[in-house]
Enzyme design. Structure first.
Site, PDB file in Angstrom:
ATOM      1  N   THR A  66      -1.364   3.779  -0.697  1.00 51.92           N
ATOM      2  CA  THR A  66      -1.724   5.000   0.023  1.00 51.92           C
ATOM      3  C   THR A  66      -0.629   6.047  -0.153  1.00 51.92           C
ATOM      4  OG1 THR A  66      -0.910   3.848   1.992  1.00 51.92           O
ATOM      5  CG2 THR A  66      -3.294   4.095   1.775  1.00 51.92           C
ATOM      6  N   LYS A  82       8.655   2.395  -0.944  1.00 48.33           N
ATOM      7  CA  LYS A  82       7.636   1.451  -0.462  1.00 48.33           C
ATOM      8  C   LYS A  82       8.346   0.140  -0.165  1.00 48.33           C
ATOM      9  CE  LYS A  82       5.375   2.141  -4.461  1.00 48.33           C
ATOM     10  NZ  LYS A  82       4.030   2.389  -4.018  1.00 48.33           N
ATOM     11  N   ARG A  83       7.621  -0.841   0.421  1.00 52.22           N
ATOM     12  CA  ARG A  83       8.223  -2.149   0.626  1.00 52.22           C
ATOM     13  C   ARG A  83       8.735  -2.682  -0.705  1.00 52.22           C
ATOM     14  NH1 ARG A  83       7.930  -4.465   5.966  1.00 52.22           N
ATOM     15  NH2 ARG A  83       8.575  -6.369   4.898  1.00 52.22           N
ATOM     16  N   LYS A 101      -0.420  10.302  -0.894  1.00 48.20           N
ATOM     17  CA  LYS A 101       0.407  11.273  -0.159  1.00 48.20           C
ATOM     18  C   LYS A 101       1.229  12.116  -1.126  1.00 48.20           C
ATOM     19  CE  LYS A 101       0.342   7.911   3.517  1.00 48.20           C
ATOM     20  NZ  LYS A 101       0.979   6.690   4.074  1.00 48.20           N
ATOM     21  N   LYS A 144       5.482  -4.887  -6.975  1.00 45.31           N
ATOM     22  CA  LYS A 144       5.532  -3.421  -7.012  1.00 45.31           C
ATOM     23  C   LYS A 144       6.493  -2.922  -8.089  1.00 45.31           C
ATOM     24  CE  LYS A 144       4.456  -2.995  -2.041  1.00 45.31           C
ATOM     25  NZ  LYS A 144       3.204  -2.215  -1.942  1.00 45.31           N
ATOM     26  N   HIS A 173      -7.069  -6.691   2.317  1.00 49.23           N
ATOM     27  CA  HIS A 173      -6.033  -5.805   1.770  1.00 49.23           C
ATOM     28  C   HIS A 173      -5.168  -6.457   0.701  1.00 49.23           C
ATOM     29  CE1 HIS A 173      -6.416  -2.639   4.929  1.00 49.23           C
ATOM     30  NE2 HIS A 173      -6.806  -3.672   5.663  1.00 49.23           N
TER      31      HIS A 173
END
Ligand code: 26Q
Length: 816
Positions: A662, A554-555, A666, A560, A362
């Site tokens: 992911t 998100k984290r 969504k 990111k 991952h």
């Protein structure tokens, strides 16, 4: 809303009676005096009875048919709440709602009393939960195995803009979904020594005499699939001290010693590691990994032997999937069990091990790749260290035998890293010990082949394969967005609920129908109003539901690039202030996410978000045009409220660093448009959704790699060339958002300009320009809603059922 058309009166009456019986006899409360929580428990227990009936039927069927079983080993299962999930999959949601209404109980309120089961950090843990549900839906005979953490992921509180972590206590009021199985327990050893022995037949055997032993106790939670299709088991292990051990010390008068030994043993299942991007290498973490792997393998071997009589058929009857390297010690443990406990030869054991195990990767981030110091491994798991050395030696001998002597290659594929102190590479161990190694998006899988596993891939070119992630539509569409679901069912029929992968496409023609788009927009507007109410209640901030909701949840991690979004926020703020009369698109910037407790830079990014939010929200010049909110304590339940209310989904990681994502799926499924880089699954989403219905920008993986190779990470030139970026950075650096401590962000800004590892500055202008195209698109509602509808209609492929179907046929070889 209903995913069930008929609500038969007998079912309602039966459910009402069942709830009353549970309330009285299981909870021990009179309806007159029951607290809301008592009702929750009674309802959950009544629902659970339905699960149990199906569960037993299904289990019997698996035995009868001798179905091959799938074991999903994961240190994380980020489940969230289960009440609505279970009722809905059982087809009892409307029945329960009606029955409870008759009792004067509001299911919508009761559902909020269930704590989230937050036994995971983020994407990887949520994927495991989606996949369990999907395996039940598809009728795969599956068992999830993990740890029953007493405390899941910490609760995030924001105090003066900073993140503070609080202990999470999901088991405080008990857990109605689980069954404790004290009779299912296994010893798990640590430390001690290995001795060589010769058995009766003159065969040399190794005997591990552990120095300490901990007991693993099973707790089972039934996981039901759509329409109650089948019910699988999530088996989580709790660590319990061996009683006789501490009794001995207790009786010898060492009371304190005895108690501390108990605490030490039981600390293994005390708390989830709250990190998702760095492998810190602490001993307790390795203990957790080995603890649950050993208990799970002992359990599944026992089941296999009881059912099939011989271990030699293991790969035909069982498939074990490792969720990242966290359970990779399974390679050595399965070898140990087969060799030492079951007396097989090395060749037999190796064939069975590699034939049964498969590994999912991952992440490619170097700091997240797991390695363990050889010295620690030798002390904690001496027999496993021997086995790892043997696997390594045999492998390298084998390669030499094939005429491979390239020292660089042999060093790269070794299980032992010699460069930074001797360490065991868990990724290489998983690669060698598994017959399948998969990535989680097409791009990520290709990068695995070219980077971390390049040499191993050259030796084993067929082993790496791709399984692009998917999400369960039951939770992320039907439950999270009942209004949209109702509209879709109304439009193309109830068949959509059973086959969303194919039926969603039937929505496509409606993207050009004004009446449909109006209804689509109207339901989203209701979702936005619900989020507006939530924000008002929790933060006291008023939002305009007509503004564009621009969301990044998100984290928090530098790769990111929440910072890129914040720089855009500041630049937009400054642009509006400079020219407030231009017809700006009103925007709400919504952020949420947790930072690992020891990740200081991520915590500073949260503080910066809150500093910007406070300043912007208090400035009358931008009133009505820009608002910024950070919603605390992001978790599965909050995601279910935020995602269906988003207009714009931010998926803006540095290309090459997000394995898949992911939440991107969504959001798009729920009709948000994506602004994003060509990273992870965004690449495949673009192929399905169409470039014209997304906002792709930024450096590509190739361009990122070229800059890295050239060592071109200084951003001063990019900053100098972009007045907008310079001004935003200057404002942050000079304390515009932190007047109480003007230098708070000096280091952060200087870091970005000196060494911009994640290429935030390099991508800024492209991002800004794309955001203006978002504005333009939004100003033409017909265009916007067309794109939004097409996003929903074209996301069918990203279903967990598709992904699990691929795992089942290509890796596990079940269902065929
Ligand atoms: C490792 C060692 C010690 C302590 C913690 C860890 C650890 C724990 C969790 C390392 C990584 C994680 C979680 C990683 C994760 O969530 N990865 C995400 O997986 C998703 C599902 O495949 C992808 O969509 C995301 O792109 C990826 O970041």
């Amino acid at each position: 809303m209903s995913t069930e058309s008929l609500v038969p009166a007998e079912k309602v009456a039966a459910f009402r009676a069942a709830v009353l019986a549970k309330l009285t006899y299981a909870v021990g409360k009179d309806p007159e005096h029951a607290f809301d929580h008592d009702w929750f428990e009674a309802i959950a227990l009544a629902a659970r009875d339905h699960l149990v009936d199906q569960w037993m039927d299904h289990t019997r069927q698996i035995y009868r048919e001798g179905q091959k079983r799938v074991y999903y080993l994961s240190l994380e299962f980020l489940i969230g709440r289960l009440l609505i999930d279970n009722l809905s999959n059982l087809g009892l949601l409307e029945v329960a709602r009606t029955a409870l209404a008759e009792l004067g109980v509001d299911l919508e309120h009761i559902r909020t009393l269930e704590p989230d089961a937050a036994l995971g950090n983020g994407g990887l843990g949520r994927l495991a939960a989606c996949y369990l549900e999907s395996m039940s839906t598809l009728g795969v005979a599956a068992h999830g195995y993990g740890i029953r953490y007493e405390h899941g992921l910490f609760r995030q509180q924001i105090v003066d803009g900073w993140q503070q972590e609080q202990t999470e206590n999901w088991l405080e009021f008990g857990n109605p979904w689980e069954f404790e199985r004290p009779e299912v327990n296994y010893p798990v050893g640590f430390c001690g020594a290995v001795t060589t022995q010769v058995d009766g037949q003159g065969v040399v055997r190794q005997a591990w005499e552990p120095g300490e032993t901990v007991r693993a106790i099973a707790y089972d939670t039934p996981i039901v699939g759509w329409r109650g299709a089948s019910v699988n088991t999530l088996r989580l292990w709790r660590a319990r001290a061996e009683e006789n051990l501490h009794l001995e010390r207790f009786q010898a008068g060492d009371h304190i010693g005895a108690v501390s030994e108990v605490a030490r043993a039981e600390s293994i299942s005390r708390v989830l590691y709250p990190a998702d991007s760095s492998a810190a290498g602490q001993e307790l973490r390795l203990r957790q990994e080995y603890f649950f792997v050993s208990a799970s393998l002992q359990d599944l071997l026992r089941r296999h032997l009881a059912q099939h009589g011989s271990l030699l058929t293991l790969p035909e009857q069982a498939a074990i999937q490792l969720n990242d390297t966290h359970p990779a010690i399974a390679v050595a443990e399965l070898m140990r069990l087969l060799l030492d406990e079951h007396g097989l030869s090395w060749e037999q054991a190796w064939t069975l091990t590699t034939g049964t195990l498969a590994y999912t990767n991952h992440t490619l981030l170097p700091e997240a790749l797991e390695t363990w110091a050889v010295a620690l491994m030798e002390r904690l798991l001496p027999r496993h260290m021997q086995i790892i050395y043997l696997i390594n030696a045999r492998h390298i001998d084998d390669l030499r035998g094939q005429g491979i002597h390239d020292f660089g290659l042999l060093r790269a594929v070794s299980l032992i890293e010699e460069e930074h102190g001797r360490r065991v590479r868990m990724g290489n161990l998983a690669f060698l010990g598994c017959h399948s190694v998969n990535g989680v998006s097409a791009l990520h899988t290709q990068l695995m082949r070219n980077t971390v596993f390049a040499e191993l891939h050259r030796l084993y070119p067929k082993r790496i394969n791709n399984k692009t992630n998917g999400i369960t539509f039951r939770r992320w569409l039907y439950q999270a967005n009942p209004r949209l679901t109702e509209l879709l069912v109304d439009t193309v029929g109830a068949a959509l609920l059973d086959a969303p992968q194919t039926c969603l496409r039937d929505i496509e023609p409606y993207a050009d129908k004004a009446a449909f788009c109006r209804r689509f927009a109207a339901q989203r507007r209701l979702n936005k109003e619900a989020l507006v109410a939530l924000v008002r209640e929790r933060l006291g901030i008023a939002l305009d539901p007509d503004a564009l909701f621009d969301v990044q949840v998100k984290r928090i991690h530098e790769y990111k690039r929440q910072l890129l979004n914040l720089l855009h926020t500041v630049a937009l703020y400054q642009a509006i202030r400079t020219d407030p009369s231009t017809d700006w698109v009103p925007r709400v910037k919504i952020f949420a996410g947790k930072a690992a407790a020891n990740y200081l830079q991520a915590k500073l990014i949260i503080k910066l978000t809150n500093d910007i939010a406070r300043t912007v929200n208090a400035d009358p010049t931008v009133r009505g045009l820009l608002k910024v909110v950070f919603i605390p304590n992001y978790n599965v339940t909050l995601a279910e409220s935020i995602i269906p209310a988003a207009d714009l989904s931010e998926q803006i990681s540095t290309a090459g660093l997000e394995a898949s994502g992911t939440s991107n799926m969504k959001f798009a499924l729920n009709g948000a448009l994506t602004i994003g880089t060509l990273d992870g699954a965004n690449v495949e989403m673009r192929e399905w959704i169409g470039d014209e219905n997304m906002f792709i920008f930024g450096l590509t993986v190739r361009q990122v790699e070229a800059r890295q190779r050239a060592g071109d990470l200084n951003a001063e030139a990019a900053i100098a060339a972009s007045p907008r970026l310079s001004e935003a950075l200057l404002a942050i650096r000079s304390g515009v958002f932190s007047p109480d401590e003007p230098a708070r962000y000096a280091g952060l800004v200087d870091g970005l300009s000196g060494h911009d590892r994640y290429m935030v500055c390099a991508d800024f202008d492209a991002y800004w320009n794309r955001q203006r195209q978002v504005d333009a698109h939004w100003r033409t509602p017909k265009q916007w809603w067309r794109s939004a509808v097409l996003n929903t209609a074209r996301m069918g492929w990203f279903s967990a059922d598709r992904a699990i179907g691929e795992y089942a046929s290509d890796i596990w070889r079940v269902l065929d």
